[in-house]
Design a protein around this motif. Structure first.
Motif, PDB file in Angstrom:
ATOM      1  N   ALA A 190      14.199  29.836  -3.801  1.00  0.00           N
ATOM      2  CA  ALA A 190      15.315  29.488  -4.675  1.00  0.00           C
ATOM      3  C   ALA A 190      16.534  29.929  -4.016  1.00  0.00           C
ATOM      4  O   ALA A 190      17.512  29.353  -3.942  1.00  0.00           O
ATOM      5  CB  ALA A 190      15.099  29.811  -6.215  1.00  0.00           C
ATOM      6  N   ALA A 191      16.416  31.291  -3.468  1.00  0.00           N
ATOM      7  CA  ALA A 191      17.751  31.952  -3.045  1.00  0.00           C
ATOM      8  C   ALA A 191      18.049  31.238  -1.787  1.00  0.00           C
ATOM      9  O   ALA A 191      19.275  30.872  -1.540  1.00  0.00           O
ATOM     10  CB  ALA A 191      17.273  33.363  -2.997  1.00  0.00           C
ATOM     11  N   HIS A 192      17.135  30.725  -0.918  1.00  0.00           N
ATOM     12  CA  HIS A 192      17.335  30.288   0.215  1.00  0.00           C
ATOM     13  C   HIS A 192      17.999  28.737  -0.051  1.00  0.00           C
ATOM     14  O   HIS A 192      19.107  28.750   0.577  1.00  0.00           O
ATOM     15  CB  HIS A 192      15.844  29.995   0.956  1.00  0.00           C
ATOM     16  CG  HIS A 192      16.313  29.206   2.154  1.00  0.00           C
ATOM     17  ND1 HIS A 192      16.564  29.709   3.534  1.00  0.00           N
ATOM     18  CD2 HIS A 192      16.300  27.808   2.476  1.00  0.00           C
ATOM     19  CE1 HIS A 192      16.685  28.696   4.392  1.00  0.00           C
ATOM     20  NE2 HIS A 192      16.477  27.459   3.687  1.00  0.00           N
ATOM     21  N   LEU A 193      17.696  28.146  -1.014  1.00  0.00           N
ATOM     22  CA  LEU A 193      18.332  26.919  -1.444  1.00  0.00           C
ATOM     23  C   LEU A 193      19.667  27.134  -2.159  1.00  0.00           C
ATOM     24  O   LEU A 193      20.709  26.175  -1.706  1.00  0.00           O
ATOM     25  CB  LEU A 193      17.428  26.106  -2.449  1.00  0.00           C
ATOM     26  CG  LEU A 193      15.933  25.569  -2.015  1.00  0.00           C
ATOM     27  CD1 LEU A 193      15.236  24.844  -2.924  1.00  0.00           C
ATOM     28  CD2 LEU A 193      16.130  24.832  -0.728  1.00  0.00           C
ATOM     29  N   ALA A 194      19.543  28.154  -2.614  1.00  0.00           N
ATOM     30  CA  ALA A 194      21.190  28.415  -3.339  1.00  0.00           C
ATOM     31  C   ALA A 194      22.125  28.731  -1.901  1.00  0.00           C
ATOM     32  O   ALA A 194      23.189  28.395  -2.064  1.00  0.00           O
ATOM     33  CB  ALA A 194      21.215  29.835  -4.289  1.00  0.00           C
TER      34      ALA A 194
END
Length: 219
Positions: free
Chosen positions: A65-69
């Protein structure tokens, strides 16, 4: 309604190893450029369609999720394991993470521009996949994107230990073509797929598959 046994054991197992797994997974994408490529293609597709909310369903400790953010998506995460959610909130305080189950998503109809199930459907018995894919279809807006990641194979693997701790996890390995058929039956059309060989770090034992699908209309 009584909760299925596999949900109870999956939750308990990930609660047991949450901190160890968070440490192990934190930098995993750095060594997997093809995996990053599929995630980035997913992000770019959602943004090209105008963006909107994205949910990482089965987000674990939140690193994906952090990567996508970081790629510009408005992303949040849900996970069955309260301890995984605690790790995600600790490590990525700028994102929203909640406890929840993909078998009964507490999300409105048609509200998502994208949904991610990154190695999270792997613990579901195959007979439950149609219902879960129907849930993914329900929560996606028309034209919304779905990205799945899973291990390729024909036989499940039962793991009873990780990081020196006892647990009980069944990993259901599946053929991409069969998963694509089930997605199509749920109204999710395959847009792209990637199958790569197991990474040479000794952790992966089988090829890995990534399927990108779209709700309704043309891919």
């Amino acid at each position: 309604m009584t909760e299925p046994d596999f949900l109870q054991t999956t939750r308990a197992s990930y609660d047991t190893v949450a901190d160890d797994y968070a440490e192990h997974a934190r930098d995993m994408l750095a060594t997997r450029p093809l995996d990053r490529g599929m995630l980035d293609a997913f992000a770019e597709s959602v943004l090209a369609d105008g963006g909107g909310p994205v949910v990482d369903i089965g987000c674990g400790p939140g690193q994906v999720a952090a990567h996508l953010a970081g790629r510009g998506l408005s992303v949040s995460g849900i996970d069955l394991s309260p301890q995984m959610i605690a790790a995600a909130r600790r490590d990525y305080p700028g994102l929203r993470f909640e406890v929840g189950s993909m078998t009964d998503l507490d999300l409105p109809d048609g509200g998502l521009a994208g949904a991610l199930a990154w190695y999270s459907t792997i613990h579901l018995p195959t007979e439950l996949l149609p219902g879960v894919f129907a849930e993914f279809h329900r929560v996606l807006a028309p034209g919304g994107r779905l990205l799945l990641g899973f291990q390729v194979g024909d036989e499940p693997r039962h793991r009873t230990e990780a990081y020196g701790k006892a647990l009980s996890l069944v990993f259901h390995r599946r053929r991409p073509e069969r998963v694509a058929e089930l997605l199509a039956e749920a109204g999710l059309a395959l847009q792209a797929q990637l199958v790569r060989e197991a990474h040479d770090d000794g952790v992966e034992k089988t090829p890995q598959a990534f399927l990108l699908a779209v709700k309704g209309g043309k891919p």
